[in-house]
Design a protein around this motif. Sequence first.
Motif, PDB file in Angstrom:
ATOM      1  N   LYS A 125      77.943  22.904  50.861  1.00 16.14           N
ATOM      2  CA  LYS A 125      77.662  21.869  49.856  1.00 16.14           C
ATOM      3  C   LYS A 125      76.177  21.896  49.478  1.00 16.14           C
ATOM      4  O   LYS A 125      75.334  22.295  50.256  1.00 16.14           O
ATOM      5  N   GLY A 126      75.891  21.438  48.268  1.00 24.39           N
ATOM      6  CA  GLY A 126      74.503  21.352  47.829  1.00 24.39           C
ATOM      7  C   GLY A 126      73.836  22.696  47.630  1.00 24.39           C
ATOM      8  O   GLY A 126      72.655  22.858  47.854  1.00 24.39           O
ATOM      9  N   TRP A 127      74.557  23.683  47.175  1.00 21.74           N
ATOM     10  CA  TRP A 127      74.086  25.043  46.976  1.00 21.74           C
ATOM     11  C   TRP A 127      73.197  25.090  45.737  1.00 21.74           C
ATOM     12  O   TRP A 127      73.609  24.703  44.648  1.00 21.74           O
ATOM     13  N   LYS A 128      71.983  25.595  45.878  1.00 16.64           N
ATOM     14  CA  LYS A 128      71.098  25.731  44.719  1.00 16.64           C
ATOM     15  C   LYS A 128      71.523  26.968  43.940  1.00 16.64           C
ATOM     16  O   LYS A 128      71.536  28.074  44.457  1.00 16.64           O
ATOM     17  N   CYS A 129      71.894  26.743  42.704  1.00 17.70           N
ATOM     18  CA  CYS A 129      72.424  27.817  41.873  1.00 17.70           C
ATOM     19  C   CYS A 129      71.782  27.718  40.495  1.00 17.70           C
ATOM     20  O   CYS A 129      72.235  26.942  39.657  1.00 17.70           O
ATOM     21  N   GLU A 130      70.711  28.483  40.298  1.00 18.10           N
ATOM     22  CA  GLU A 130      69.976  28.414  39.041  1.00 18.10           C
ATOM     23  C   GLU A 130      69.678  29.810  38.527  1.00 18.10           C
ATOM     24  O   GLU A 130      69.121  30.631  39.254  1.00 18.10           O
ATOM     25  N   PRO A 131      70.020  30.073  37.272  1.00 16.60           N
ATOM     26  CA  PRO A 131      69.679  31.378  36.709  1.00 16.60           C
ATOM     27  C   PRO A 131      68.173  31.498  36.487  1.00 16.60           C
ATOM     28  O   PRO A 131      67.505  30.512  36.189  1.00 16.60           O
ATOM     29  N   ARG A 132      67.653  32.703  36.665  1.00 20.39           N
ATOM     30  CA  ARG A 132      66.238  32.968  36.392  1.00 20.39           C
ATOM     31  C   ARG A 132      66.034  33.405  34.942  1.00 20.39           C
ATOM     32  O   ARG A 132      65.027  33.101  34.326  1.00 20.39           O
ATOM     33  N   LYS A 133      67.024  34.150  34.438  1.00  9.34           N
ATOM     34  CA  LYS A 133      66.977  34.601  33.054  1.00  9.34           C
ATOM     35  C   LYS A 133      68.365  34.423  32.455  1.00  9.34           C
ATOM     36  O   LYS A 133      69.369  34.524  33.159  1.00  9.34           O
ATOM     37  N   GLY A 139      88.655  41.373  20.645  1.00  3.78           N
ATOM     38  CA  GLY A 139      88.962  40.202  21.465  1.00  3.78           C
ATOM     39  C   GLY A 139      87.721  39.409  21.822  1.00  3.78           C
ATOM     40  O   GLY A 139      87.804  38.337  22.399  1.00  3.78           O
ATOM     41  N   GLY A 140      86.559  39.935  21.475  1.00  2.57           N
ATOM     42  CA  GLY A 140      85.299  39.237  21.738  1.00  2.57           C
ATOM     43  C   GLY A 140      84.847  38.480  20.500  1.00  2.57           C
ATOM     44  O   GLY A 140      85.643  37.855  19.814  1.00  2.57           O
ATOM     45  N   VAL A 141      83.585  38.582  20.186  1.00  8.59           N
ATOM     46  CA  VAL A 141      82.996  37.871  19.060  1.00  8.59           C
ATOM     47  C   VAL A 141      83.535  38.458  17.755  1.00  8.59           C
ATOM     48  O   VAL A 141      83.522  39.674  17.563  1.00  8.59           O
ATOM     49  N   SER A 142      83.994  37.584  16.877  1.00  3.39           N
ATOM     50  CA  SER A 142      84.585  38.050  15.622  1.00  3.39           C
ATOM     51  C   SER A 142      83.737  37.701  14.408  1.00  3.39           C
ATOM     52  O   SER A 142      83.980  38.201  13.319  1.00  3.39           O
ATOM     53  N   GLY A 143      82.776  36.826  14.579  1.00  2.95           N
ATOM     54  CA  GLY A 143      81.934  36.416  13.453  1.00  2.95           C
ATOM     55  C   GLY A 143      80.519  36.905  13.648  1.00  2.95           C
ATOM     56  O   GLY A 143      80.269  37.889  14.327  1.00  2.95           O
ATOM     57  N   GLY A 144      79.587  36.189  13.036  1.00  2.00           N
ATOM     58  CA  GLY A 144      78.189  36.519  13.214  1.00  2.00           C
ATOM     59  C   GLY A 144      77.759  36.251  14.648  1.00  2.00           C
ATOM     60  O   GLY A 144      78.280  35.366  15.315  1.00  2.00           O
ATOM     61  N   LEU A 145      76.841  37.034  15.127  1.00  2.00           N
ATOM     62  CA  LEU A 145      76.369  36.922  16.505  1.00  2.00           C
ATOM     63  C   LEU A 145      74.864  36.711  16.516  1.00  2.00           C
ATOM     64  O   LEU A 145      74.126  37.463  15.886  1.00  2.00           O
ATOM     65  N   GLU A 146      74.424  35.667  17.235  1.00  2.00           N
ATOM     66  CA  GLU A 146      73.001  35.432  17.456  1.00  2.00           C
ATOM     67  C   GLU A 146      72.736  35.476  18.948  1.00  2.00           C
ATOM     68  O   GLU A 146      73.535  34.961  19.740  1.00  2.00           O
ATOM     69  N   LEU A 147      71.637  36.095  19.332  1.00  2.00           N
ATOM     70  CA  LEU A 147      71.252  36.179  20.741  1.00  2.00           C
ATOM     71  C   LEU A 147      70.088  35.231  20.990  1.00  2.00           C
ATOM     72  O   LEU A 147      69.099  35.245  20.253  1.00  2.00           O
ATOM     73  N   HIS A 148      70.222  34.418  22.033  1.00  2.00           N
ATOM     74  CA  HIS A 148      69.161  33.481  22.421  1.00  2.00           C
ATOM     75  C   HIS A 148      68.783  33.788  23.859  1.00  2.00           C
ATOM     76  O   HIS A 148      69.635  33.741  24.748  1.00  2.00           O
ATOM     77  N   TYR A 149      67.504  34.084  24.090  1.00  2.16           N
ATOM     78  CA  TYR A 149      67.041  34.499  25.415  1.00  2.16           C
ATOM     79  C   TYR A 149      66.099  33.454  26.005  1.00  2.16           C
ATOM     80  O   TYR A 149      65.237  32.911  25.301  1.00  2.16           O
ATOM     81  N   HIS A 150      66.283  33.197  27.314  1.00  3.07           N
ATOM     82  CA  HIS A 150      65.408  32.272  28.030  1.00  3.07           C
ATOM     83  C   HIS A 150      65.015  32.886  29.363  1.00  3.07           C
ATOM     84  O   HIS A 150      65.873  33.359  30.111  1.00  3.07           O
ATOM     85  N   ASP A 151      63.722  32.867  29.646  1.00  2.00           N
ATOM     86  CA  ASP A 151      63.200  33.330  30.936  1.00  2.00           C
ATOM     87  C   ASP A 151      62.718  32.092  31.680  1.00  2.00           C
ATOM     88  O   ASP A 151      61.622  31.602  31.447  1.00  2.00           O
ATOM     89  N   TYR A 152      63.569  31.563  32.549  1.00  4.14           N
ATOM     90  CA  TYR A 152      63.247  30.316  33.252  1.00  4.14           C
ATOM     91  C   TYR A 152      62.195  30.501  34.343  1.00  4.14           C
ATOM     92  O   TYR A 152      61.640  29.535  34.827  1.00  4.14           O
ATOM     93  N   SER A 153      61.905  31.751  34.700  1.00  2.00           N
ATOM     94  CA  SER A 153      60.875  31.983  35.713  1.00  2.00           C
ATOM     95  C   SER A 153      59.488  32.063  35.083  1.00  2.00           C
ATOM     96  O   SER A 153      58.493  32.126  35.790  1.00  2.00           O
ATOM     97  N   SER A 154      59.406  32.067  33.760  1.00 10.92           N
ATOM     98  CA  SER A 154      58.117  32.148  33.068  1.00 10.92           C
ATOM     99  C   SER A 154      57.936  30.987  32.094  1.00 10.92           C
ATOM    100  O   SER A 154      57.531  31.160  30.955  1.00 10.92           O
ATOM    101  N   VAL A 155      58.249  29.789  32.560  1.00 15.52           N
ATOM    102  CA  VAL A 155      58.084  28.614  31.711  1.00 15.52           C
ATOM    103  C   VAL A 155      56.641  28.116  31.873  1.00 15.52           C
ATOM    104  O   VAL A 155      56.206  27.821  32.993  1.00 15.52           O
ATOM    105  N   PRO A 156      55.892  28.039  30.775  1.00 13.85           N
ATOM    106  CA  PRO A 156      54.507  27.595  30.886  1.00 13.85           C
ATOM    107  C   PRO A 156      54.424  26.123  31.316  1.00 13.85           C
ATOM    108  O   PRO A 156      55.234  25.308  30.910  1.00 13.85           O
ATOM    109  N   THR A 157      53.442  25.846  32.147  1.00 13.82           N
ATOM    110  CA  THR A 157      53.212  24.487  32.601  1.00 13.82           C
ATOM    111  C   THR A 157      52.156  23.850  31.704  1.00 13.82           C
ATOM    112  O   THR A 157      51.121  24.432  31.436  1.00 13.82           O
ATOM    113  N   ILE A 158      52.465  22.646  31.255  1.00  9.04           N
ATOM    114  CA  ILE A 158      51.518  21.920  30.393  1.00  9.04           C
ATOM    115  C   ILE A 158      50.856  20.832  31.232  1.00  9.04           C
ATOM    116  O   ILE A 158      51.519  20.050  31.886  1.00  9.04           O
ATOM    117  N   GLY A 159      49.538  20.800  31.154  1.00 12.14           N
ATOM    118  CA  GLY A 159      48.827  19.730  31.831  1.00 12.14           C
ATOM    119  C   GLY A 159      48.214  20.053  33.114  1.00 12.14           C
ATOM    120  O   GLY A 159      48.142  20.854  33.847  1.00 12.14           O
TER     121      GLY A 159
END
Length: 182
Positions: free
Chosen positions: A63-71, A162-182
Amino acid sequence: MPESFTAVKIVDYCLDLFGAPSLKAAAFSDCIDLDQLAICTLADGSQVAKGDDYKRTLETMAKGWKCEPRKRLFFDNKAGDPTFVLDFYAAGQSPGLDLSGPIGTPVSHSIAVLYRCEHNQCTKIYVALDAQDVVGKDGLDKAGLMQTAVGQQALDLVIRPGGVSGGLELHYHDYSSVPTIG
């Protein structure tokens, strides 16, 4: 008509469940079709487990398993369902999955997981070893990710029949390189 959720929203809900103090497989039925789920390898699509296998694993996991994607790479299907999200997890933070299917302990290496979601549930999960260490690459951008073997395999799966049939947009996030403000 019920609201339609993308793979990002569905997978985030599932990942939140892993962190809950009491993990119940039944809670995952809101976001994973455990009766129809197939868990496959990303490299060749071969099925290594079914939803019942994952359900049994979820019932015995810590229980309480930390499960977070990095990218994360979100394949946004502009035509609607299905949508896909590719997550990269550091060692010890995977969602109870490895190349052999569901496991009840954290894996000791980084992995990539591609989720296919439609009709507000995850219906297929593809797992790959992060052999090119995407998790550990600081400053990796979307183009760099798409040049990796896992990025290319995921895109191939997303755009095949059987996959994407319309327009495809890619959105990328790198959660290990989030800038810190302040």
